[in-house]
Design an enzyme around this catalytic site. Sequence first.
Site, PDB file in Angstrom:
ATOM      1  N   PHE A  78     -18.366 -16.300  15.974  1.00 39.59           N
ATOM      2  CA  PHE A  78     -19.799 -16.210  16.250  1.00 39.59           C
ATOM      3  C   PHE A  78     -20.592 -16.660  15.028  1.00 39.59           C
ATOM      4  O   PHE A  78     -20.280 -16.277  13.897  1.00 39.59           O
ATOM      5  CB  PHE A  78     -20.211 -14.771  16.562  1.00 39.59           C
ATOM      6  CG  PHE A  78     -19.581 -14.173  17.782  1.00 39.59           C
ATOM      7  CD1 PHE A  78     -20.115 -14.382  19.045  1.00 39.59           C
ATOM      8  CD2 PHE A  78     -18.453 -13.372  17.677  1.00 39.59           C
ATOM      9  CE1 PHE A  78     -19.553 -13.826  20.176  1.00 39.59           C
ATOM     10  CE2 PHE A  78     -17.878 -12.801  18.795  1.00 39.59           C
ATOM     11  CZ  PHE A  78     -18.421 -13.029  20.052  1.00 39.59           C
ATOM     12  N   ASP A  79     -21.644 -17.433  15.268  1.00 40.85           N
ATOM     13  CA  ASP A  79     -22.686 -17.615  14.260  1.00 40.85           C
ATOM     14  C   ASP A  79     -23.520 -16.331  14.244  1.00 40.85           C
ATOM     15  O   ASP A  79     -23.424 -15.502  15.158  1.00 40.85           O
ATOM     16  CB  ASP A  79     -23.540 -18.831  14.629  1.00 40.85           C
ATOM     17  CG  ASP A  79     -24.686 -19.073  13.651  1.00 40.85           C
ATOM     18  OD1 ASP A  79     -24.524 -18.757  12.456  1.00 40.85           O
ATOM     19  OD2 ASP A  79     -25.743 -19.540  14.094  1.00 40.85           O
ATOM     20  N   GLY A  80     -24.366 -16.175  13.229  1.00 39.68           N
ATOM     21  CA  GLY A  80     -25.172 -14.961  13.117  1.00 39.68           C
ATOM     22  C   GLY A  80     -26.525 -15.079  13.790  1.00 39.68           C
ATOM     23  O   GLY A  80     -26.705 -14.701  14.947  1.00 39.68           O
ATOM     24  N   ASP A 108     -25.898 -21.800  17.410  1.00 37.06           N
ATOM     25  CA  ASP A 108     -27.155 -22.307  17.964  1.00 37.06           C
ATOM     26  C   ASP A 108     -27.566 -23.634  17.330  1.00 37.06           C
ATOM     27  O   ASP A 108     -28.541 -24.249  17.765  1.00 37.06           O
ATOM     28  CB  ASP A 108     -28.281 -21.282  17.774  1.00 37.06           C
ATOM     29  CG  ASP A 108     -28.682 -21.129  16.302  1.00 37.06           C
ATOM     30  OD1 ASP A 108     -29.880 -21.245  15.997  1.00 37.06           O
ATOM     31  OD2 ASP A 108     -27.792 -20.919  15.468  1.00 37.06           O
TER      32      ASP A 108
END
Length: 312
Positions: free
Chosen positions: A178-180, A293
């Site tokens: 996951f990106d943050g 994103d």
Amino acid sequence: LSLLSSNPFFLSLLQKDPSKALVIAVTTRAIFNLEEEHKLYLEKGKEEYARHQQANQDKPLPLGTAFAFIQAVQHVNKMILESNPAEKDLFDILVLSNNSPESGVRIVNSAKHYGLEISKFCFVSDEDSTQYLKSHRVKLFLSADRTDVCNALRRGVSSALIFHQEVQAPLTPLRVVFDGDAVLFSDETDQVFRERGLEGAVQYERAMEAVPMGEGPLKAFAMHLGKMRKKFSQEKSPIRTYLVTARSGRDMGIRAIKTLREWGLAIDEAFFMDGAPKGPILAQIQPHIFFDDGLHNIQEARDMGIPSAWVP
């Protein structure tokens, strides 16, 4: 339905409790490589596409970008049930398709050919098939169509856009990156960065260090994944989760860690890249799926053969 119920392949599937399972919906173009068929559909229309699919219904489709992810998810179910045959907290896979039921036979046959444990197939002619996601209690939706993903996000369903690419299936365990900001967390700090620059964002994070960040679009999915992860010791877990973020560890990492702690979300490994490229770390991790994103991060991952999903 009567045709499916009489098929021994479907009778052998374990029925999941949707109120307890982690339901993942995936479109046919995400799990299988349908790029040539999709081109045929765009150029010659639905009827010619349907004829092609029916004529090739016994020919298995090539693997798509999300295939390895779904296969790894299936392995997690196997491990959970070996540990506790009565466990209800399992992954439940649903295939959502804009194919007609007649042309969908090839989809079903392909799933059977590869031994995928898919409990539900939904062949929907409506232009916005995402209206059915909530009724199935879907926690994650993966699609190769941007409009579908945006519609699902508006409906409050964790969703991401899958890009077609050739993917070598990594070995188990299931690895999810996951990106943050704007993925696990809200985009509040991104907004500050756009308005006040990096120094303003750093000052904001320092001032808000004790305040947990808001929820991002994939937080609900990550929380359920973390819940399943806790069924195992760290050494024996068939699930590994990672945070790979552009945040700097020194100036902006503490709030991220405190937020995860406040949520009770255990992440196996976290990388605070301070704006450095994510590709080398992703190449080392070899995840089954990477959520981000930023399209530049997605492209970099794709260039390295990493199955990637964009959260718009």
